[in-house]
Motif scaffolding. Structure first.
Motif, PDB file in Angstrom:
ATOM      1  N   UNK A 130      -4.920  -3.933  26.968  1.00  0.00           N
ATOM      2  CA  UNK A 130      -4.171  -4.709  25.693  1.00  0.00           C
ATOM      3  C   UNK A 130      -3.085  -3.886  25.108  1.00  0.00           C
ATOM      4  N   UNK A 131      -2.107  -4.351  24.773  1.00  0.00           N
ATOM      5  CA  UNK A 131      -0.816  -3.635  24.136  1.00  0.00           C
ATOM      6  C   UNK A 131      -0.352  -4.545  22.980  1.00  0.00           C
ATOM      7  N   UNK A 132      -0.006  -3.847  21.838  1.00  0.00           N
ATOM      8  CA  UNK A 132       0.534  -4.477  20.679  1.00  0.00           C
ATOM      9  C   UNK A 132       1.181  -3.572  19.822  1.00  0.00           C
ATOM     10  N   UNK A 177       7.045   9.145   5.690  1.00  0.00           N
ATOM     11  CA  UNK A 177       6.081   8.347   6.530  1.00  0.00           C
ATOM     12  C   UNK A 177       5.223   8.969   7.577  1.00  0.00           C
ATOM     13  N   UNK A 178       3.723   9.205   7.312  1.00  0.00           N
ATOM     14  CA  UNK A 178       3.103   9.563   8.367  1.00  0.00           C
ATOM     15  C   UNK A 178       2.185   8.553   8.616  1.00  0.00           C
ATOM     16  N   UNK A 179       2.432   7.365   8.667  1.00  0.00           N
ATOM     17  CA  UNK A 179       1.628   6.095   8.839  1.00  0.00           C
ATOM     18  C   UNK A 179       2.293   5.161   9.796  1.00  0.00           C
ATOM     19  N   UNK A 180       3.491   5.267   9.729  1.00  0.00           N
ATOM     20  CA  UNK A 180       4.358   4.608  10.946  1.00  0.00           C
ATOM     21  C   UNK A 180       3.824   3.104  11.188  1.00  0.00           C
ATOM     22  N   UNK A 181       3.556   2.432  10.092  1.00  0.00           N
ATOM     23  CA  UNK A 181       3.111   0.855  10.024  1.00  0.00           C
ATOM     24  C   UNK A 181       1.893   0.683  10.688  1.00  0.00           C
ATOM     25  N   UNK A 182       0.877   1.501  10.868  1.00  0.00           N
ATOM     26  CA  UNK A 182      -0.382   1.595  11.281  1.00  0.00           C
ATOM     27  C   UNK A 182      -0.057   1.891  12.684  1.00  0.00           C
ATOM     28  N   UNK A 183       0.879   2.529  13.176  1.00  0.00           N
ATOM     29  CA  UNK A 183       1.196   2.608  14.570  1.00  0.00           C
ATOM     30  C   UNK A 183       2.162   1.594  15.337  1.00  0.00           C
ATOM     31  N   UNK A 184       2.768   0.751  14.410  1.00  0.00           N
ATOM     32  CA  UNK A 184       3.560  -0.353  15.028  1.00  0.00           C
ATOM     33  C   UNK A 184       4.974   0.154  14.922  1.00  0.00           C
ATOM     34  N   UNK A 185       5.276   1.654  14.315  1.00  0.00           N
ATOM     35  CA  UNK A 185       6.663   1.859  14.312  1.00  0.00           C
ATOM     36  C   UNK A 185       6.902   3.178  15.108  1.00  0.00           C
ATOM     37  N   UNK A 186       6.540   3.217  16.310  1.00  0.00           N
ATOM     38  CA  UNK A 186       6.817   4.731  17.007  1.00  0.00           C
ATOM     39  C   UNK A 186       7.938   4.990  17.042  1.00  0.00           C
ATOM     40  N   UNK A 187       9.057   4.171  16.873  1.00  0.00           N
ATOM     41  CA  UNK A 187      10.368   4.764  16.988  1.00  0.00           C
ATOM     42  C   UNK A 187      10.988   4.680  15.553  1.00  0.00           C
ATOM     43  N   UNK A 202      -5.327  -0.394  24.121  1.00  0.00           N
ATOM     44  CA  UNK A 202      -4.322   0.437  23.996  1.00  0.00           C
ATOM     45  C   UNK A 202      -3.179   0.065  22.899  1.00  0.00           C
ATOM     46  N   UNK A 203      -3.932  -0.775  21.905  1.00  0.00           N
ATOM     47  CA  UNK A 203      -3.120  -1.488  21.035  1.00  0.00           C
ATOM     48  C   UNK A 203      -2.371  -0.236  19.875  1.00  0.00           C
ATOM     49  N   UNK A 204      -3.109   0.441  19.497  1.00  0.00           N
ATOM     50  CA  UNK A 204      -2.617   1.501  18.811  1.00  0.00           C
ATOM     51  C   UNK A 204      -2.166   2.798  19.636  1.00  0.00           C
ATOM     52  N   UNK A 229      -2.370  -7.779  17.949  1.00  0.00           N
ATOM     53  CA  UNK A 229      -3.303  -7.061  18.843  1.00  0.00           C
ATOM     54  C   UNK A 229      -4.475  -7.867  19.094  1.00  0.00           C
ATOM     55  N   UNK A 230      -5.112  -8.386  18.075  1.00  0.00           N
ATOM     56  CA  UNK A 230      -6.489  -9.209  18.102  1.00  0.00           C
ATOM     57  C   UNK A 230      -6.114 -10.232  19.061  1.00  0.00           C
ATOM     58  N   UNK A 231      -5.178 -11.003  18.999  1.00  0.00           N
ATOM     59  CA  UNK A 231      -4.780 -11.901  20.075  1.00  0.00           C
ATOM     60  C   UNK A 231      -4.877 -11.490  21.479  1.00  0.00           C
TER      61      UNK A 231
END
Length: 422
Positions: free
Chosen positions: A268-270, A47-57, A243-245, A116-118
């Motif tokens: 903004x963070x998400x 996986x080089x997608x990581x949930x569009x950046x939501x799975x950094x760990x 800074x969401x992604x 993130x959009x919230x």
């Protein structure tokens, strides 16, 4: 790897045509651990997608999973609106002690909703409330979310068209190097601000990504970001960094703007703030901007306590000792060396690459090639996404916890895909 697309099923017969990722990755995924996903047929994917950046760990990170299981098993609060809970307190204390204080950041913390959009909507709403103005400036190729306020400051024409109504009160300006260095930074923007005949309403704020992820991995220089902050200060505009992604360590530091040495008014963070892929977002702002009335901005799912639990575990496990940033930068150097070799081998294609930390983009003169590379990568067991307004950039977004061996494996597959699509 031979992939048999799933037979016509409930996905095709019942789910909306709006679905997208599943079209490029025709598999039914079943399990995941770390940087690997497994489908129902037993195929494994790096996986080089990581949930569009939501799975950094990574997927199902064992440290975060243990904390989550323990919390659920003791009947910890799941849904809490904005009530005080022990899980929220633990997160706020960890965030203050591990993230904010060491960086001398004064921010108040707002939980605006689960996505993130919230967070972006809350930031725009607060900026307009504070300044008493409607206009917000964004940048070419920006992406800030899919709700109407966020779309108004998003550049992508396809996504904007989905709004169905005019998107107003947003004005785009050129992002860093939009004119290939031929025009001085902010010449057009500042001229419009100072000219009473320009037709530009005085903006309440400027919103920017330090690295435009969906826009094509466009990296803003540190000096450009510093100049933007200076312009905002001179012109009485708030600076919002989305800074969401790119936050939560994606570019190296916990916040992507740290390298530039700036302190945005609002952040903004998400995505990876929960660390586990659980919905959670933050809107951070300087204390003097906290002019909200109680309940003036709310949301039913702004108190996702399981997300607080995994977020706290992620901060304690990965950010308390300062090693995550060093590791990410080292992994980034590994990616950069590989992309340099790919570009050198593929000299006739005009291959170019750019990025920071563990977000990179690879682009070719043939703007259809990125999609072909990502399709071939899937066949070979590597998940890659395209980005950019024409999907012309191969986007690399592996987990920050990816091992050097896994990173090398994925980069070898990428190099093979580039050769086979030449």
């Amino acid at each position: 790897m031979t992939i048999t697309p799933p037979a016509l099923s409930v996905f095709e017969t019942l789910e909306s045509e709006v679905r997208s990722y599943c079209r490029g990755w025709p598999a039914v995924f079943d399990r995941a651990q770390g940087s690997r996903l497994h489908d129902e047929d037993g195929h494994s994917y790096l996986d080089f997608f990581a949930g569009a950046g939501s799975l950094n760990y990574g997927h199902n990170n064992p440290v975060l999973k243990r904390a989550l299981i323990d919390y659920i098993e003791r009947d910890g609060i799941t849904h809490g609106l904005d009530m005080a809970t022990s899980a929220k307190r633990a997160f706020l204390e960890a965030f203050q002690n591990i993230v904010l204080r060491p960086r001398d950041l004064p921010y108040k913390v707002m939980f605006p909703g689960p996505t993130g959009t919230n967070a972006v909507e809350a930031a725009l709403k607060l900026a307009r409330k504070v300044k008493g103005r409607e206009s917000v400036v964004s940048f070419t190729n920006a992406f800030h979310g899919m709700s109407l306020g966020s779309l108004a400051v998003t550049g992508n024409a396809f996504k904007r068209a989905g709004a169905g109504i005019p998107l107003v009160h947003g004005t785009p300006m050129p992002f860093d190097n939009y004119f290939d260095g031929r025009v001085p930074d902010f010449l057009w923007f500042e001229r419009l601000l100072e000219d009473q005949g320009s037709g530009l309403n005085k903006p309440a704020a400027v919103i920017v990504e330090t690295v435009q992820g969906e826009g094509g991995i466009n990296v803003a220089r540190a000096e450009w970001l510093r100049a933007l902050q200076s312009l905002c200060e001179r012109q009485d505009m708030l600076l919002i960094v989305d800074d969401i992604q790119m936050g939560c360590g994606r570019t190296g530091g916990f916040f992507s703007f740290e390298e530039a040495g700036i302190t945005p008014d609002i952040v903004t963070l998400s995505k990876s703030i929960s660390g586990y892929g659980l919905p959670m977002s933050l809107c951070l702002f300087k204390p003097e901007l906290d002019i909200w009335e109680p309940g003036e901005h709310n949301g039913t799912f702004r108190g996702n306590n399981p997300a607080f639990v995994t977020a706290t575990a992620a901060l304690n496990a990965y950010w308390a000792d300062g090693q995550m940033e060093k590791q990410t930068l080292a992994r980034g150097e590994q990616v950069e060396r590989a992309l340099l070799a790919i570009a050198a081998e593929d000299t006739g294609s005009g291959a170019r690459f750019r990025g920071r930390g563990l977000v990179w983009g690879l682009e070719f003169t043939d703007r259809t090639r990125a999609s072909a590379i990502c399709a071939r990568a899937f066949e070979l067991g590597l998940l890659l996404e395209t980005s950019g307004p024409e999907s012309q950039v191969v986007k690399l977004l592996p987990a920050l916890t990816v091992s050097p061996e896994e990173l090398d494996e994925g980069l070898r597959i990428l190099a093979r895909c580039v050769r086979e699509t030449a």
